[in-house]
Structures are given as C-alpha cells and as structure tokens.
Scaffold this motif. Structure first.
Motif, mmCIF file in Angstrom:
data_model
loop_
_atom_site.group_PDB
_atom_site.id
_atom_site.type_symbol
_atom_site.label_atom_id
_atom_site.label_comp_id
_atom_site.label_asym_id
_atom_site.label_seq_id
_atom_site.Cartn_x
_atom_site.Cartn_y
_atom_site.Cartn_z
ATOM 1 N N ASP A 1 33.497 38.625 6.537
ATOM 2 C CA ASP A 1 32.257 39.139 6.830
ATOM 3 C C ASP A 1 31.933 38.975 8.477
ATOM 4 N N GLY A 2 32.788 38.617 9.145
ATOM 5 C CA GLY A 2 32.724 38.426 10.731
ATOM 6 C C GLY A 2 32.285 37.182 11.138
ATOM 7 N N ARG A 3 32.256 36.170 10.414
ATOM 8 C CA ARG A 3 31.759 34.906 10.746
ATOM 9 C C ARG A 3 32.850 33.993 10.892
ATOM 10 N N CYS A 4 32.746 33.102 11.740
ATOM 11 C CA CYS A 4 33.588 32.034 12.111
ATOM 12 C C CYS A 4 33.919 31.180 10.971
ATOM 13 N N THR A 5 34.924 30.781 10.541
ATOM 14 C CA THR A 5 35.368 29.716 9.444
ATOM 15 C C THR A 5 34.874 28.200 9.578
ATOM 16 N N CYS A 6 33.929 28.032 10.799
ATOM 17 C CA CYS A 6 33.642 26.739 11.192
ATOM 18 C C CYS A 6 32.327 26.683 10.450
ATOM 19 N N GLY A 7 31.735 27.800 10.017
ATOM 20 C CA GLY A 7 30.535 27.629 9.117
ATOM 21 C C GLY A 7 29.256 27.798 10.019
ATOM 22 N N LYS A 8 29.363 27.585 11.353
ATOM 23 C CA LYS A 8 28.141 27.809 12.188
ATOM 24 C C LYS A 8 27.815 29.290 12.410
ATOM 25 N N ALA A 9 26.503 29.517 11.848
ATOM 26 C CA ALA A 9 25.994 31.103 12.030
ATOM 27 C C ALA A 9 26.027 31.325 13.351
ATOM 28 N N ASP A 10 25.601 30.699 14.444
ATOM 29 C CA ASP A 10 25.529 30.924 15.791
ATOM 30 C C ASP A 10 26.878 30.566 16.573
ATOM 31 N N CYS A 11 28.042 30.591 16.019
ATOM 32 C CA CYS A 11 29.107 30.121 16.580
ATOM 33 C C CYS A 11 29.325 31.069 17.616
ATOM 34 N N ASN A 12 29.677 30.645 18.957
ATOM 35 C CA ASN A 12 29.684 31.559 20.038
ATOM 36 C C ASN A 12 31.333 31.703 20.462
ATOM 37 N N SER A 13 32.089 31.265 19.731
ATOM 38 C CA SER A 13 33.714 31.699 19.711
ATOM 39 C C SER A 13 34.389 31.587 18.475
ATOM 40 N N PRO A 14 34.023 32.659 17.662
ATOM 41 C CA PRO A 14 34.313 32.879 16.369
ATOM 42 C C PRO A 14 35.984 32.879 16.359
ATOM 43 N N GLY A 15 36.638 32.290 15.630
ATOM 44 C CA GLY A 15 38.223 32.331 15.251
ATOM 45 C C GLY A 15 38.905 31.751 16.494
ATOM 46 N N LYS A 16 38.098 31.201 17.531
ATOM 47 C CA LYS A 16 39.165 30.748 18.643
ATOM 48 C C LYS A 16 38.913 29.294 19.201
ATOM 49 N N HIS A 17 38.466 28.360 18.208
ATOM 50 C CA HIS A 17 38.196 27.202 18.647
ATOM 51 C C HIS A 17 38.943 26.298 17.624
ATOM 52 N N PRO A 18 39.294 25.085 17.949
ATOM 53 C CA PRO A 18 40.136 24.202 16.994
ATOM 54 C C PRO A 18 39.599 23.643 15.918
ATOM 55 N N ARG A 19 40.336 23.435 14.823
ATOM 56 C CA ARG A 19 40.014 23.102 13.626
ATOM 57 C C ARG A 19 40.055 21.417 13.611
ATOM 58 N N THR A 20 40.725 20.937 14.564
ATOM 59 C CA THR A 20 41.179 19.504 14.340
ATOM 60 C C THR A 20 39.806 18.884 15.199
ATOM 61 N N PRO A 21 39.643 17.474 14.503
ATOM 62 C CA PRO A 21 38.350 16.949 15.027
ATOM 63 C C PRO A 21 38.370 16.494 16.420
ATOM 64 N N ASN A 22 39.382 16.483 17.209
ATOM 65 C CA ASN A 22 39.442 16.091 18.591
ATOM 66 C C ASN A 22 39.750 17.278 19.573
ATOM 67 N N GLY A 23 39.802 18.560 18.963
ATOM 68 C CA GLY A 23 40.184 19.614 19.753
ATOM 69 C C GLY A 23 41.519 19.582 20.395
ATOM 70 N N LEU A 24 41.721 19.980 21.428
ATOM 71 C CA LEU A 24 42.760 20.164 22.321
ATOM 72 C C LEU A 24 43.701 18.763 22.301
ATOM 73 N N THR A 25 42.969 17.729 22.227
ATOM 74 C CA THR A 25 43.804 16.305 22.452
ATOM 75 C C THR A 25 44.546 16.158 21.186
ATOM 76 N N ASN A 26 44.238 16.613 19.767
ATOM 77 C CA ASN A 26 45.155 16.718 18.933
ATOM 78 C C ASN A 26 46.212 17.535 18.812
ATOM 79 N N ALA A 27 46.354 18.382 19.995
ATOM 80 C CA ALA A 27 47.560 19.174 19.976
ATOM 81 C C ALA A 27 48.894 18.578 19.977
ATOM 82 N N THR A 28 50.004 19.100 19.218
ATOM 83 C CA THR A 28 51.185 18.240 19.227
ATOM 84 C C THR A 28 52.449 19.066 19.184
ATOM 85 N N THR A 29 53.473 18.614 19.376
ATOM 86 C CA THR A 29 54.707 19.290 18.999
ATOM 87 C C THR A 29 55.589 18.778 17.712
#
Length: 143
Positions: free
Chosen positions: A35-63
């Motif tokens: 439907d074009g909305r971001c899976t984060c569930g926020k109707a007003d998401c300003n970065s649909p599909g382009k932000h972390p799913r992890t609780p601490n964002g980039l700090t959760n990035a790992t190898t």
C-alpha cells in the motif's frame, strides 16, 4: 567466516552477508508495503523502507553471522543496509529520468563495487534500475 548457502535467502540478504564477510557492519531495515506505507507502521514515516528495524539503529549493525541469520528469520524480506561511516563513500544513482545507471557510472568514471537497486516494473522507466557504487572515501566522483 564460513557459511552455508541455500536458496531460502533473498538476494538482499546475501548481499548483506557478503558485505559482512568483507568487514562492513550491516543491519535489517524496514520495507515499503504494497500500500506504499513503511512497515514501521507510522502513517507519517518520513523515510519509508529506509530506516533500521533494530531497536538501537545503526549501533546494532554487525558482521556476526548468527545475528544476521536471526534477523533474516525475524524480518523476512527486509531491506538491508551497511553502516559504512567513514569507511567508504556511496554514490546513489537513481535513474528516475530515463538514463541508464550503467551509462551514468561510466560517464562519471566510477570504479567501485556496484549494487543494483530497485527496478521499475511499469511506466516509461520500466526495467530501469538504480545503483549504489562503493568508492574509497574522498574518491573523485564528479568530472
């Protein structure tokens, strides 16, 4: 890092694994629903599909392979991002105006690894793909 390969993973996840194998930390991101909305569930998401799913964002990035496999199972079909920081520069080519991304890469003389991004499925740009080109920091990208 050794890994088993099977057909149950998306191309995006396999690319993330490859980045991790080369020392770049990665993490899963939200996607854009049908439907074009971001899976984060926020109707007003300003970065649909382009932000972390992890609780601490980039700090959760790992190898870590186990963490990546866990995230892939938890978030099937996720977009994946590399936390590149000052390690590499990424040139994002969006072929929205009908120009072939491969031609743009050649015209700019970009020589880094290329990850092909989304492809238009219909309309005047059908079949046109964007690209991310990974370059050394400070690499000349404009002629």
């Amino acid at each position: 890092m050794s890994r088993a390969t099977d057909n149950s993973h998306t191309a995006a996840f396999e690319a993330a694994r490859d980045f991790a194998e080369h020392g770049l930390k990665v993490l899963p991101c939200h996607t854009v629903a049908a439907d074009g909305r971001c899976t984060c569930g926020k109707a007003d998401c300003n970065s649909p599909g382009k932000h972390p799913r992890t609780p601490n964002g980039l700090t959760n990035a790992t190898t870590d392979e186990r963490a990546l496999l866990h995230w892939d199972a938890s978030f099937p079909g996720a977009n994946w991002a590399a936390a590149v920081g000052n390690i590499v520069s990424v040139v994002d080519i969006d072929a929205k105006h009908g120009r072939d991304s491969g031609e743009v890469i050649g015209a700019l003389g970009l020589t880094g690894p290329v990850v092909w991004t989304g492809e238009a499925t219909d309309g005047p740009l059908a079949g046109t793909r964007g690209a991310h080109v990974y370059c050394s920091p400070g690499a000349r990208t404009v002629t």
